[in-house]
Design a protein around this motif. Structure first.
Motif, mmCIF file in Angstrom:
data_model
loop_
_atom_site.group_PDB
_atom_site.id
_atom_site.type_symbol
_atom_site.label_atom_id
_atom_site.label_comp_id
_atom_site.label_asym_id
_atom_site.label_seq_id
_atom_site.Cartn_x
_atom_site.Cartn_y
_atom_site.Cartn_z
ATOM 1 N N ILE A 6 0.862 -1.172 0.000
ATOM 2 C CA ILE A 6 0.000 0.000 0.000
ATOM 3 C C ILE A 6 0.900 1.224 0.000
ATOM 4 N N ASP A 7 0.662 2.112 -0.942
ATOM 5 C CA ASP A 7 1.470 3.322 -1.081
ATOM 6 C C ASP A 7 0.770 4.497 -0.404
ATOM 7 N N LEU A 8 1.111 4.709 0.870
ATOM 8 C CA LEU A 8 0.624 5.899 1.565
ATOM 9 C C LEU A 8 1.659 7.003 1.380
ATOM 10 N N ASP A 9 1.184 8.224 1.279
ATOM 11 C CA ASP A 9 2.070 9.362 1.103
ATOM 12 C C ASP A 9 1.814 10.399 2.188
ATOM 13 N N ALA A 10 2.901 10.840 2.806
ATOM 14 C CA ALA A 10 2.838 11.910 3.803
ATOM 15 C C ALA A 10 3.095 13.242 3.105
ATOM 16 N N SER A 11 2.342 14.253 3.492
ATOM 17 C CA SER A 11 2.520 15.595 2.954
ATOM 18 C C SER A 11 2.420 16.598 4.085
ATOM 19 N N ALA A 12 3.048 17.746 3.894
ATOM 20 C CA ALA A 12 2.943 18.864 4.843
ATOM 21 C C ALA A 12 2.578 20.104 4.038
ATOM 22 N N VAL A 13 1.445 20.709 4.394
ATOM 23 C CA VAL A 13 0.989 21.914 3.710
ATOM 24 C C VAL A 13 1.204 23.086 4.659
ATOM 25 N N LEU A 14 1.960 24.083 4.204
ATOM 26 C CA LEU A 14 2.271 25.263 5.009
ATOM 27 C C LEU A 14 1.256 26.353 4.698
ATOM 28 N N PHE A 15 0.691 26.937 5.763
ATOM 29 C CA PHE A 15 -0.340 27.958 5.610
ATOM 30 C C PHE A 15 0.078 29.264 6.260
ATOM 31 N N ALA A 16 -0.292 30.352 5.604
ATOM 32 C CA ALA A 16 -0.233 31.696 6.181
ATOM 33 C C ALA A 16 -1.685 32.119 6.298
ATOM 34 N N SER B 74 12.824 25.136 5.132
ATOM 35 C CA SER B 74 12.534 24.816 6.533
ATOM 36 C C SER B 74 11.860 23.461 6.734
ATOM 37 N N VAL B 75 11.256 22.914 5.687
ATOM 38 C CA VAL B 75 10.542 21.638 5.780
ATOM 39 C C VAL B 75 11.102 20.714 4.696
ATOM 40 N N ARG B 76 11.388 19.462 5.097
ATOM 41 C CA ARG B 76 12.027 18.522 4.171
ATOM 42 C C ARG B 76 11.422 17.128 4.323
ATOM 43 N N HIS B 77 11.020 16.550 3.216
ATOM 44 C CA HIS B 77 10.518 15.176 3.154
ATOM 45 C C HIS B 77 11.713 14.268 2.890
ATOM 46 N N VAL C 212 0.781 28.306 1.265
ATOM 47 C CA VAL C 212 1.906 29.032 0.663
ATOM 48 C C VAL C 212 2.997 28.096 0.166
ATOM 49 N N ASP C 213 2.971 26.842 0.568
ATOM 50 C CA ASP C 213 3.965 25.870 0.111
ATOM 51 C C ASP C 213 3.483 24.481 0.519
ATOM 52 N N VAL C 214 4.063 23.472 -0.083
ATOM 53 C CA VAL C 214 3.742 22.099 0.275
ATOM 54 C C VAL C 214 4.987 21.244 0.086
ATOM 55 N N VAL C 215 5.112 20.253 0.953
ATOM 56 C CA VAL C 215 6.204 19.292 0.843
ATOM 57 C C VAL C 215 5.556 17.915 0.731
ATOM 58 N N PHE C 216 5.925 17.187 -0.333
ATOM 59 C CA PHE C 216 5.410 15.838 -0.565
ATOM 60 C C PHE C 216 6.398 15.119 -1.470
ATOM 61 N N PHE C 217 6.071 13.925 -1.915
ATOM 62 C CA PHE C 217 7.049 13.087 -2.608
ATOM 63 C C PHE C 217 7.558 13.684 -3.924
ATOM 64 N N GLN C 218 6.854 14.646 -4.504
ATOM 65 C CA GLN C 218 7.333 15.263 -5.741
ATOM 66 C C GLN C 218 7.942 16.651 -5.507
ATOM 67 N N VAL D 296 0.037 21.650 8.229
ATOM 68 C CA VAL D 296 -0.909 20.545 8.348
ATOM 69 C C VAL D 296 -0.302 19.317 7.676
ATOM 70 N N PHE D 297 -0.299 18.202 8.420
ATOM 71 C CA PHE D 297 0.251 16.937 7.930
ATOM 72 C C PHE D 297 -0.888 16.023 7.501
ATOM 73 N N THR D 298 -0.763 15.499 6.294
ATOM 74 C CA THR D 298 -1.788 14.611 5.764
ATOM 75 C C THR D 298 -1.151 13.293 5.344
ATOM 76 N N VAL D 299 -1.990 12.298 5.195
ATOM 77 C CA VAL D 299 -1.565 11.023 4.618
ATOM 78 C C VAL D 299 -2.678 10.578 3.683
ATOM 79 N N ASN D 300 -2.279 10.139 2.508
ATOM 80 C CA ASN D 300 -3.261 9.679 1.537
ATOM 81 C C ASN D 300 -2.760 8.428 0.847
ATOM 82 N N SER D 301 -3.713 7.633 0.397
ATOM 83 C CA SER D 301 -3.397 6.403 -0.329
ATOM 84 C C SER D 301 -3.312 6.754 -1.806
#
Length: 193
Positions: free
Chosen positions: A47-57, A76-79, A62-68, A112-117
């Motif tokens: 199962i391919d779950l992916d963690a992401s972090a979405v930065l909000f102002a 300041s944020v690194r996957h 204003v930015d997002v960190v994920f597998f791509q 905000v940290f998310t996980v999705n399939s």
């Protein structure tokens, strides 16, 4: 000492000695749930779950960190990289996102940290899933939020770290959602800002 968080619970990210945390890691672990019956041997257990972090102002992303996009534009944020099969689920992290709290731009007030399939499997097919917050300078686990109950959803709005008058705080959200990417989850994330 780690805190086992319940959905909706909040904790301060200040150190017990009064100092502030500087570098934290949000770790995600999971395993594919065991299958039963005749099809158990014929079906894949990845199962391919992916963690992401979405930065909000405020309310604006204003930015997002994920597998791509492994590093935020400000650095300041690194996957640490994509895991397409899971398997830790017993303590270790399958995917991690490092946050240097001291370098997060002043306008960013929530991450905000998310996980999705990514492959579309539901959380009914996942077991031993968790997210945890670790003080990366000491290796001490600060908080753990365990996903239980499965469910017919393909994503979770896991947790957020946010600025307050007392410094950085963490809230366990554990909100089920549906989507294969963080972009799909933006309407669900908005409810937690």
């Amino acid at each position: 000492m780690s805190v086992n968080l319940s959905k909706g619970q909040k904790i301060s990210l200040s150190k017990s000695d009064g100092g502030a945390l500087t570098l934290v890691r949000m770790g995600l672990g999971w395993q594919a749930a065991g299958r039963k019956g005749f099809w158990a041997k014929l079906t894949a257990k990845e199962i391919d779950l992916d963690a992401s972090a979405v930065l909000f102002a405020g309310q604006q992303p204003v930015d997002v960190v994920f597998f791509q996009h492994l590093i935020s534009d400000d650095g300041s944020v690194r996957h640490t990289g994509d895991n397409r099969v899971g398997g830790a689920g017993q303590g270790g992290d399958d995917e991690s996102i490092l946050v240097d709290l001291g370098k997060v731009p002043g306008n960013v007030d929530q991450i905000v940290f998310t996980v999705n399939s990514f492959t579309g499997q539901t959380f009914q097919e996942v077991q031993n899933a968790f997210c945890r917050l670790v003080d990366e300078t000491t290796g001490q686990e600060l908080a753990r939020y365990t996903l239980d109950g499965g469910g017919a959803h393909t994503a979770q709005i896991m947790a957020k770290v946010y600025r307050s008058d007392q410094g950085w705080q963490m809230a366990a959200l554990g909100s089920p959602a549906n989507g294969r990417t963080f972009q799909d989850l933006m309407p669900s994330i908005a409810a937690h800002l």
